[in-house]
Design an enzyme around this catalytic site. Structure first.
Site, PDB file in Angstrom:
ATOM      1  N   CYS A 225      47.517  44.026  39.920  1.00  0.00           N
ATOM      2  CA  CYS A 225      46.749  45.254  40.105  1.00  0.00           C
ATOM      3  C   CYS A 225      47.686  46.439  40.302  1.00  0.00           C
ATOM      4  CB  CYS A 225      45.844  45.141  41.315  1.00  0.00           C
ATOM      5  SG  CYS A 225      45.305  43.477  41.602  1.00  0.00           S
TER       6      CYS A 225
ATOM      7  N   GLY B  55      36.647  38.247  43.861  1.00  0.00           N
ATOM      8  CA  GLY B  55      37.302  38.276  45.166  1.00  0.00           C
ATOM      9  C   GLY B  55      37.297  39.685  45.729  1.00  0.00           C
TER      10      GLY B  55
ATOM     11  N   THR C 150      21.042  39.266  39.357  1.00  0.00           N
ATOM     12  CA  THR C 150      20.720  37.941  38.823  1.00  0.00           C
ATOM     13  C   THR C 150      21.963  37.070  38.910  1.00  0.00           C
ATOM     14  OG1 THR C 150      19.136  38.968  37.348  1.00  0.00           O
ATOM     15  CG2 THR C 150      19.867  36.730  36.779  1.00  0.00           C
TER      16      THR C 150
ATOM     17  N   SER D 295      37.872  33.454  45.210  1.00  0.00           N
ATOM     18  CA  SER D 295      37.695  33.902  43.832  1.00  0.00           C
ATOM     19  C   SER D 295      38.023  32.765  42.865  1.00  0.00           C
ATOM     20  CB  SER D 295      38.612  35.099  43.553  1.00  0.00           C
ATOM     21  OG  SER D 295      38.569  35.420  42.176  1.00  0.00           O
ATOM     22  N   ALA D 296      37.074  32.450  41.996  1.00  0.00           N
ATOM     23  CA  ALA D 296      37.181  31.257  41.150  1.00  0.00           C
ATOM     24  C   ALA D 296      38.407  31.256  40.244  1.00  0.00           C
ATOM     25  CB  ALA D 296      35.916  31.127  40.296  1.00  0.00           C
ATOM     26  N   HIS D 297      38.767  32.418  39.684  1.00  0.00           N
ATOM     27  CA  HIS D 297      39.814  32.393  38.651  1.00  0.00           C
ATOM     28  C   HIS D 297      41.211  32.146  39.209  1.00  0.00           C
ATOM     29  CE1 HIS D 297      41.848  36.447  38.820  1.00  0.00           C
ATOM     30  NE2 HIS D 297      40.754  36.772  39.479  1.00  0.00           N
TER      31      HIS D 297
ATOM     32  N   ASN E 233      49.525  37.160  48.178  1.00  0.00           N
ATOM     33  CA  ASN E 233      49.602  36.915  46.744  1.00  0.00           C
ATOM     34  C   ASN E 233      50.950  37.278  46.132  1.00  0.00           C
ATOM     35  OD1 ASN E 233      48.243  39.388  47.695  1.00  0.00           O
ATOM     36  ND2 ASN E 233      48.427  40.052  45.575  1.00  0.00           N
TER      37      ASN E 233
ATOM     38  N   GLN F 124      44.152  33.431  47.626  1.00  0.00           N
ATOM     39  CA  GLN F 124      45.339  32.713  47.155  1.00  0.00           C
ATOM     40  C   GLN F 124      45.502  31.349  47.825  1.00  0.00           C
ATOM     41  OE1 GLN F 124      47.364  33.270  44.722  1.00  0.00           O
ATOM     42  NE2 GLN F 124      46.788  35.361  44.198  1.00  0.00           N
TER      43      GLN F 124
HETATM   44  C1  LIG Z   1      43.318  38.087  43.026  1.00  0.00           C
HETATM   45  C2  LIG Z   1      43.120  38.437  44.458  1.00  0.00           C
HETATM   46  C3  LIG Z   1      41.995  39.148  44.882  1.00  0.00           C
HETATM   47  C4  LIG Z   1      40.980  39.696  43.922  1.00  0.00           C
HETATM   48  O1  LIG Z   1      40.193  38.725  43.312  1.00  0.00           O
HETATM   49  P1  LIG Z   1      39.425  39.119  41.960  1.00  0.00           P
HETATM   50  O2  LIG Z   1      38.464  38.006  41.748  1.00  0.00           O
HETATM   51  O3  LIG Z   1      40.465  39.214  40.901  1.00  0.00           O
HETATM   52  O4  LIG Z   1      38.746  40.421  42.212  1.00  0.00           O
HETATM   53  C5  LIG Z   1      41.841  39.406  46.226  1.00  0.00           C
HETATM   54  N1  LIG Z   1      42.744  38.987  47.120  1.00  0.00           N
HETATM   55  C6  LIG Z   1      43.846  38.292  46.761  1.00  0.00           C
HETATM   56  C7  LIG Z   1      44.803  37.839  47.801  1.00  0.00           C
HETATM   57  C8  LIG Z   1      44.071  38.011  45.420  1.00  0.00           C
HETATM   58  O5  LIG Z   1      45.173  37.351  45.068  1.00  0.00           O
END
Ligand SMILES: *Cc1c(COP(=O)(O)O)cnc(C)c1O
Length: 402
Positions: free
Chosen positions: A328, A73, A239, A201-203, A153, A181
């Site tokens: 973070c 993300g 890649t 962002s996948a996670h 977030n 989010q």
């Molecule tokens: C977690 C998050 C990101 C960053 O995503 P990552 O894949 O961890 O780098 C960016 N923006 C928001 C609002 C987030 O919660």
């Protein structure tokens, strides 16, 4: 001891569906999607196109070519902001964003400021909202980009993105939103929202870490962030992380299919936790909106007279995972920029905890947390010089309710 994970805004557990979708790309189709002169490479390339189509469909993009896979993300945010800035620097040098964006957006903007760009960081109200009017008023004839997150977030504020995108387009300014989010927590459709770029962002929705995407509407001119080979239609070298992309696509498919069921579940647990904390703990303030403009899974309170880190330590001893501010920013001693921007005084911003429930959180998890938390707060207040000063009438309380 119970183990309760209430930090789903920091990351989520990878779903079995995502793992199952990923495995074949480690064991079987492990070829390079750019090596199309033999079978495993061709299979990888075919899979990549299919996954791109699936991601496009699930965020409402009209064309698969509008999906660009990234490694996070943060990368998607950095690319959107720096890429637009560098592609448009002859047209203008002004970017508008808000004070409560994720550090990926704020950091990219601060980098651009050191390189001749001008950034307006808009104020937000006490709920974290920015008004479309305020955004429109900040636009000048030098403005090239507006970036406002879909949902925050830390405090869960859902921004009026559609209206802000309309304001941007009235002035022919590009609009980016960080929807990291939002996915899995509310409907996200790039066509309905009318955005030019969108990060995910996948996670954050039960996919793997280290994979994300940037939606870039066809026709938007953007400079590369990562130079090298010709992957992602020449826009992003490296890649492709095919297994990661497969995991993300599977997780996104589930997030979209089960959205109503999951959000109803999370909302119920969120409100159970909010109401339960209010009944059991005094001298607290809920941060973020209290209506439908709050993310379905976010609970963020400030607890007066105590330190967030101490609460987290005690929660952890009881098997509960939560967070103070964003992952973070933790480790730094400054209070959260988001809490300061919504006007939470320094003194109580330090005592803030975010619980974020997930689709796999149970009622028992919430009841257990409600059982444990009040005792922790009481114990910490008993040891707190600030609380003593308050009880002796030497200082006043910031939170009105006893
Ligand atoms: C977690 C998050 C990101 C960053 O995503 P990552 O894949 O961890 O780098 C960016 N923006 C928001 C609002 C987030 O919660």
């Amino acid at each position: 001891m119970r183990s309760v994970y209430l930090d789903n805004n920091a990351t989520t557990k990878v779903s079995q569906k995502a793992i199952d979708a990923m495995l074949p790309y480690y064991t079987d189709i492990w070829g390079n999607a750019s090596s199309v002169f033999y079978e495993t490479g061709q299979k990888a390339e075919t899979a990549l196109s299919r996954l791109r189509e699936s991601v496009a469909k699930n965020i409402g993009a009209s064309n698969a070519n509008e999906i660009y896979f990234t490694a996070s993300g943060c990368e998607a945010d950095n690319w959107a902001i720096k890429g637009i800035a560098f592609a448009n620097k002859r047209r203008g040098n002004h970017i508008i964003t808000t004070k409560i964006e994720h550090h990926a957006v704020l950091g990219a903007c601060e980098f651009l400021e050191k390189n001749g760009f001008e950034i307006t960081y808009l104020d937000v109200d006490k709920y974290g909202l920015v008004s479309p009017d305020a955004v429109e008023s900040a636009i000048t004839d030098r403005t090239i980009l507006i970036s406002v997150m879909t949902a925050n977030n830390e405090i869960g504020t859902i921004m009026p993105i559609k209206k802000i995108a309309e304001a941007a387009h009235r002035h022919k300014v590009l609009f980016h939103t960080d929807a990291v989010q939002a996915i899995g927590h509310m409907p996200v459709n790039v066509s309905e929202l009318g955005v030019d770029m969108l990060s995910l962002s996948a996670h954050k929705f039960h996919g793997p870490k280290g994979v994300g995407a940037l939606y870039i509407r066809n026709g938007v001119r953007i400079e590369n962030l990562i130079h090298g080979g010709g992957q992602e239609r020449g826009k992003r070298a490296a890649t492709e992380n095919l297994a990661g992309i497969a995991g993300m696509a599977a997780a996104l498919e589930s997030a979209v299919t089960d959205l109503e069921k999951n959000t109803a579940h999370m909302k119920k647990l969120r409100d159970m936790l909010i109401n339960g904390i209010r009944e059991r703990v005094s001298f607290i303030k809920l941060n973020g909106p209290e209506d439908e403009r709050r993310l379905c899974n976010n609970v963020n309170f400030s607890y007066e007279f105590v330190e967030g880190e101490s609460i987290l330590m005690h929660l952890n001893r009881n098997g509960i995972a939560a967070s103070s501010g964003s992952a973070c920013a933790s480790g730094s001693l400054d209070p959260s920029h988001v809490l300061l921007a919504i006007g939470v005084p320094h003194e109580i911003a330090h005592g803030s905890i975010r619980f974020s429930v997930g689709e796999d959180t149970t009622e028992e998890d919430i009841l257990y947390t409600l059982d444990v938390l009040p005792g922790i707060i009481d114990k910490l207040r008993d040891m707190s010089p600030m609380y003593e000063a308050y009880t002796e009438g030497r200082i006043k309380s910031f939170t009105c309710r006893k």
